[in-house]
Design an enzyme around this catalytic site. Structure first.
Site, PDB file in Angstrom:
ATOM      1  N   LYS A  76       3.620   4.104   1.993  1.00 58.92           N
ATOM      2  CA  LYS A  76       3.872   2.658   2.052  1.00 58.92           C
ATOM      3  C   LYS A  76       3.245   2.003   0.818  1.00 58.92           C
ATOM      4  CE  LYS A  76       5.561   2.077   6.394  1.00 58.92           C
ATOM      5  NZ  LYS A  76       4.756   1.582   7.502  1.00 58.92           N
ATOM      6  N   TYR A 134       3.704   1.602  -3.627  1.00 57.10           N
ATOM      7  CA  TYR A 134       4.366   1.963  -4.884  1.00 57.10           C
ATOM      8  C   TYR A 134       3.360   2.647  -5.778  1.00 57.10           C
ATOM      9  CZ  TYR A 134       7.675  -1.418  -2.996  1.00 57.10           C
ATOM     10  OH  TYR A 134       8.503  -2.070  -2.192  1.00 57.10           O
ATOM     11  N   ILE A 187       1.023  -2.172  -2.908  1.00 55.17           N
ATOM     12  CA  ILE A 187       1.407  -2.001  -1.495  1.00 55.17           C
ATOM     13  C   ILE A 187       2.853  -2.430  -1.273  1.00 55.17           C
ATOM     14  CG2 ILE A 187      -0.922  -2.224  -0.571  1.00 55.17           C
ATOM     15  CD1 ILE A 187      -0.102  -5.107   0.276  1.00 55.17           C
ATOM     16  N   CYS A 188       3.470  -1.721  -0.342  1.00 62.55           N
ATOM     17  CA  CYS A 188       4.838  -2.063   0.067  1.00 62.55           C
ATOM     18  C   CYS A 188       4.778  -3.150   1.129  1.00 62.55           C
ATOM     19  CB  CYS A 188       5.520  -0.828   0.679  1.00 62.55           C
ATOM     20  SG  CYS A 188       6.537   0.042  -0.483  1.00 62.55           S
ATOM     21  N   LEU A 189       5.411  -4.286   0.859  1.00 63.92           N
ATOM     22  CA  LEU A 189       5.387  -5.372   1.843  1.00 63.92           C
ATOM     23  C   LEU A 189       6.598  -5.282   2.781  1.00 63.92           C
ATOM     24  CD1 LEU A 189       4.193  -8.196  -0.500  1.00 63.92           C
ATOM     25  CD2 LEU A 189       2.886  -7.027   1.270  1.00 63.92           C
TER      26      LEU A 189
END
Lengths: 174, 814
Positions: free
Chosen positions: A111, A113, A118-120
């Site tokens: 989760k 990149y 962070i991946c939202l």
């Protein structure tokens, strides 16, 4: 605003909204914008403190206020897991949301990149776009990082990807 | 970098450095509290709210409750439980605790109410009361939502201080209002002059109040009036007496009443209960007796003893004077019959007189002295005496009517009996008009002969019985007769002395009484008559008895007399009858002789017989017959005979009638049988003619005739006597011949006499006949010539007389 838990939502609404639409390259306007950012952050922080929910420390890493560094933490099973936090204000800010980075967790969860960004959730971007320029750094932290930490840290801890610093120390010692 | 930005940076830094507040979860806190309790760090009851999120200590709860109470002064426990959020149980417990510790609070009906609350309420009430001058407690209680009893208990100590008013019958009144109503009550009570039911008075007052107050006026309770009224009575503001709580008699009325009664009573010595009732005294007797203990309570009025004294005096006077008195006329007019008799019974003199038989009370109100009664009785007795004779004298003619038709007679008889008994019943029973009326209507039928002549039919019946007894025993006077007769007589006299008759007589005797009895004879005349009647009847009976015994003697005498007379005449008739046999062959002469015999001798026999029997009959009925001897000379006409014969009872009458008829007929034999029959019926003995008797009779007859002939101077009457004597001498038979039969009788003697004697007889007879013819003719012809002839004939006859006398006497005087 669906997609977030009620506590997040109520918190979000309490953070003061910003008014100035200005990016880092806009000179005095940015300064104005920066002031508003601070005010929002102060309100958010004091709010967190009063609710016994203090979970980050950040400060501007350069005088222009385009790079921010600090720490964030999460308590799981009575253990405090603390991570470095850094992000840059993009040139297109505030139309583009800042990309929050947790460099220590880079590669430890999908989760995220590359580079620890962070991946939202899918809901974040539309909400942000809709509330441009009223949302600021504080909103990004509240809507983005807080839910991510609450969702990801327990999984990471349970899967053993991350260890408490005491455990890591003791294990390294061992 | 401007200052502001730096400042904000610093602020942010500061904010981030600030200590974060610590927060515990509910669960943690609950656990912590439990832990504390376990560890006895919290060593008291810890209450928790109904929401379950709060802990509260009892002290806090108490504080809160007290605070709530202080807010309004009154709080409901349920409200408290809601306000504090604590369970009702704990609230109640704490409330009790608070109330018990604070005397100014009270717990009623789940509400805590403080004194201050009541004070404010009382003030409010007072305000309202002053506005409207009266409030119904129930209304207030409803507004405050408390019980009126509680309200009363709370209000009572505050009356007069906080609440300026008066509590009366569930209503509050201001003193002014009370005073006003009090004035009304006083006015009304003073205005009442007659006894009155107070509740009615209160009703009218209520109506008045409502009019004054209009629609807002609260209905004033009667009890309020009543209590005000009681207060007035107690203070003596209104005078009077109260009975049974509601009957108010003003003293002015009572005074007037008493004065009225007093004045009437003192003026009249009596007072009517009715009048007292009109005065409004419900129980006159008790009232009067308590006021006048010496008075006498009567049925319709109350009398003073002086009334009795008055009556007593007049009664005494009347008794002493031997007179009578009507107490009604002496007493005041309003005193009725009932009371009069009661007063009369209270008179000492009357009591004494009645006890000692000096006086008698009749018709309830009349006092008669015994002297007066005696007087009257004597008068009436005399009346009856005079009445009796005409009754029986007329009985002969009446019996003629009565015996004409036996059925009619029977009817009247039964009628009279019925009326007699009916009247007795009327006498005995109360003198009811109806009974009396019935009696009098019956009387109408029987009146004609019942009262005065009633005795006739019953008598005839009686005699008939008597006759039967006589025939069976053949004794002229049976012993059985009198007894029955007396009974009968009683019945008779009952009807004879009727009440009506008595009343009439009394009225004629004493006109005063008539005046009294004019309007209503029942008042005095009827009782007086009924009192006198038995006495009169008794005396009548006695007198009849006496008369009867007296009559028996005379009856005997009469019968003996009759017997003697009849014997004599009967023998004569028999004697003469025998002589008739000589002429049996000559019918015309025989008839003539029969007729003559019947007309002469038989007639006198029959007359004697009938008259004597009639007298006997009368005597037997107890009727005075003044002179029986007088009857002898009387000769009766055929009609009289028939009447007398019919007056006889039953079979005797039939026989007598037969006898009378036979007398009119031509045969002596039939007469003889009839005579025998009647003799037998009336108990007479008829002697048969035997030889010896006949001879002596003939002898005496002949002697008689001879003495008559020798003394005879009239030539005409000499001839029949001579002829008779000749018959006696020749045939031994006594011939009674009429003049017309003389010639035949003479011719019959032809064979028996010698020629010269016969010639003398014939000549004499012829001369007599011619003389008689001349005498009869003389009335029409020339008188002088006729008288001359008669004289010459008479001389001739007188010349012949000695020869004729000699003819008879010579033979008889040898």
């Amino acid at each position: 605003m669906e997609g977030w838990d009620p506590t997040t939502k109520s918190t979000l609404t309490q953070i003061p909204l910003l008014t100035t639409k200005a990016g880092p390259r806009d000179g005095a306007a940015w300064t104005q914008r920066l002031k508003e950012e601070y005010k929002a952050l102060i309100a958010y922080t004091s709010m967190n403190k009063s609710n016994d929910n203090d979970w980050f420390r950040i400060s501007a890493a350069n005088p222009e206020g385009t790079r921010w560094t600090g720490k964030c933490w999460y308590v799981h099973n009575l253990l405090k897991y603390e991570f470095d936090l850094q992000f840059d204000i993009p040139v297109t800010y505030p139309a583009t949301a800042p990309e929050l980075e947790l460099p220590q967790l880079d590669g430890k969860t999908h989760k995220m990149y590359r580079g620890g960004k962070i991946c939202l959730t899918v809901h974040f971007k539309p909400l942000w776009a809709k509330n441009c320029p009223r949302f600021g750094i504080a909103h990004a932290l509240c809507l983005g990082l807080a839910p991510w930490l609450a969702a990801e840290i327990p999984i990471l801890v349970d899967s053993g990807m991350i260890k408490h610093k005491d455990d890591a120390a003791s294990s390294s010692e061992v | 970098m401007d200052e502001e930005l730096l400042e904000l940076q610093r602020q942010f830094e500061f904010a981030q450095q600030a200590k974060s507040s610590i927060r515990l979860s509910e669960r943690n806190v609950v656990e912590l509290v439990q832990k504390l309790q376990q560890l006895r760090i919290i060593d008291f009851d810890l209450l928790h709210t109904t929401s379950g999120k709060e802990y509260i200590t009892p002290e806090q709860l108490r504080k809160e409750i007290v605070a709530e109470i202080k807010k309004l002064g009154r709080v409901s426990l349920i409200d408290l439980a809601d306000i504090t959020g604590v369970d009702l149980y704990h609230v109640e417990k704490q409330a009790e605790h608070i109330v018990s510790s604070d005397s100014t609070l009270m717990l009623t009906n789940g509400e805590i109410i403080s004194n201050s609350y009541w004070d404010t309420v009382a003030e409010e009430i007072n305000e309202r009361l002053q506005e409207s001058s009266q409030i119904v407690l129930a209304e207030i209680a409803a507004q405050l939502q408390v019980g009126s009893e509680l309200l009363v208990s709370v209000l009572e100590p505050r009356l007069g201080t906080l609440v300026k008013g008066r509590l009366e019958g569930g209503q509050l009144y201001t003193p002014a209002y009370v005073a006003r109503v009090n004035a009304m009550v006083r006015g009304a009570a003073r205005g009442v002059f007659v006894p009155m039911n107070l509740s009615a008075l209160w009703r009218s007052l209520q109506g008045l109040l409502q009019e004054i107050d209009g629609a807002s006026g609260v209905a004033v309770e009667g009890s309020f009036f009543q209590s005000l009224f009681h207060g007035l009575v107690k203070d003596g503001e209104v005078l009077g007496s109260l009975r049974a709580g509601v009957h108010w008699t003003p003293s002015i009325f009572a005074m007037a009443q008493k004065e009225c009664v007093d004045s009437f009573f003192s003026q009249n010595s009596y007072i009517n209960y009715e009048g007292i009732h009109k005065l409004g005294i419900p129980q006159p007797v008790q009232f009067l007796q308590s006021r006048y203990p010496e008075g006498i309570p009567l049925v319709t009025l109350f009398a003073h003893p002086s009334i009795v004294d008055m009556l007593d005096a007049s009664a005494e006077d009347a008794i002493e004077r031997g007179s009578w008195m009507d107490s009604l006329s002496v007493l005041p007019a309003s005193i009725g019959l009932q009371d009069a008799s009661k007063v009369l019974s209270l008179c000492p003199s009357v009591q004494m007189a009645v006890k000692s038989n000096k006086a008698i009370i009749l018709g309830e109100s009349y006092v008669f002295s015994s002297g007066f009664i005696k007087n009257l009785f004597d008068h009436l007795e005399k009346e009856i005496e005079t009445l009796n004779l005409p009754v029986f004298a007329s009985s002969v003619t009446d019996s003629f009517h009565a015996s004409k038709d036996p059925s009619v007679r029977h009817d009247t008889m039964t009628d009279s009996n019925e009326t007699g008994t009916g009247k007795q019943a009327v006498d005995k029973g109360s003198k009811k008009k109806k009974g009396k009326f019935a009696g009098s209507t019956k009387m109408e039928a029987a009146d004609i002969d019942a009262d005065y002549q009633e005795s006739a039919p019953t008598k005839s019946k009686k005699n008939q019985k008597k006759g039967k007894v006589a025939t069976s025993s053949q004794v002229s006077d049976s012993k059985l007769g009198p007894k029955k007769e007396i009974d009968r007589m009683k019945e008779d006299s009952h009807s004879v002395v009727s009440e009506e008759w008595l009343i009439q007589k009394i009225m004629s005797q004493i006109p005063d009484l008539e005046e009294q009895g004019l309007d209503d004879t029942e008042t005095i005349l009827v009782p007086l008559a009924s009192y006198l009647r038995p006495m009169l009847l008794n005396s009548l009976k006695e007198r009849r008895k006496a008369a009867f015994t007296q009559n028996v003697q005379r009856m005997k005498q009469v019968l003996d007399n009759l017997q003697r007379k009849v014997d004599e005449s009967f023998l004569n008739i028999q004697l003469y009858e025998k002589a008739l046999d000589l002429f049996e062959d000559d019918p015309s002469t025989s008839v003539l002789l029969h007729k003559y015999l019947l007309r002469s001798t038989a007639t006198s026999v029959v007359d004697n017989l009938l008259l004597d029997l009639d007298m006997h009959n009368k005597l037997k009925n107890g009727i005075e017959v003044e002179d029986p001897q007088k009857a002898e000379s009387v000769s009766l006409s055929p009609g009289d005979r028939a009447t007398i014969a019919k007056s006889f009872p039953g079979p005797l009458s039939v026989k007598a009638l037969a006898l009378v008829e036979a007398l009119e007929a031509k045969r002596v034999e039939t007469f003889m049988t009839a005579l025998r029959a009647i003799a037998e019926e009336s108990g007479l003995m008829l002697k048969k003619l035997d030889k010896k008797l006949e001879r002596t009779l003939l002898h005496s007859y002949r002697k008689d005739l001879m003495s008559q002939i020798s003394a005879e101077t009239d030539p005409i009457s000499l001839l029949p006597k001579v002829v008779s004597l000749l018959y006696v001498q020749i045939h031994g038979r006594a011939l009674q011949a009429p003049g017309r039969a003389i010639s035949i009788a003479v011719s019959r003697l032809k064979e028996k006499l010698d020629d010269p004697a016969f010639k003398v007889l014939v000549d004499y007879q012829a001369a007599t006949v011619s003389l008689l013819a001349l005498m009869s003719g003389a009335t029409t012809n020339d008188e002088d010539c006729a008288s001359d002839r008669i004289l010459s004939k008479r001389e001739l006859l007188e010349n012949l007389m000695p020869a004729l006398k000699g003819l008879v006497l010579g033979t008889s005087q040898p």
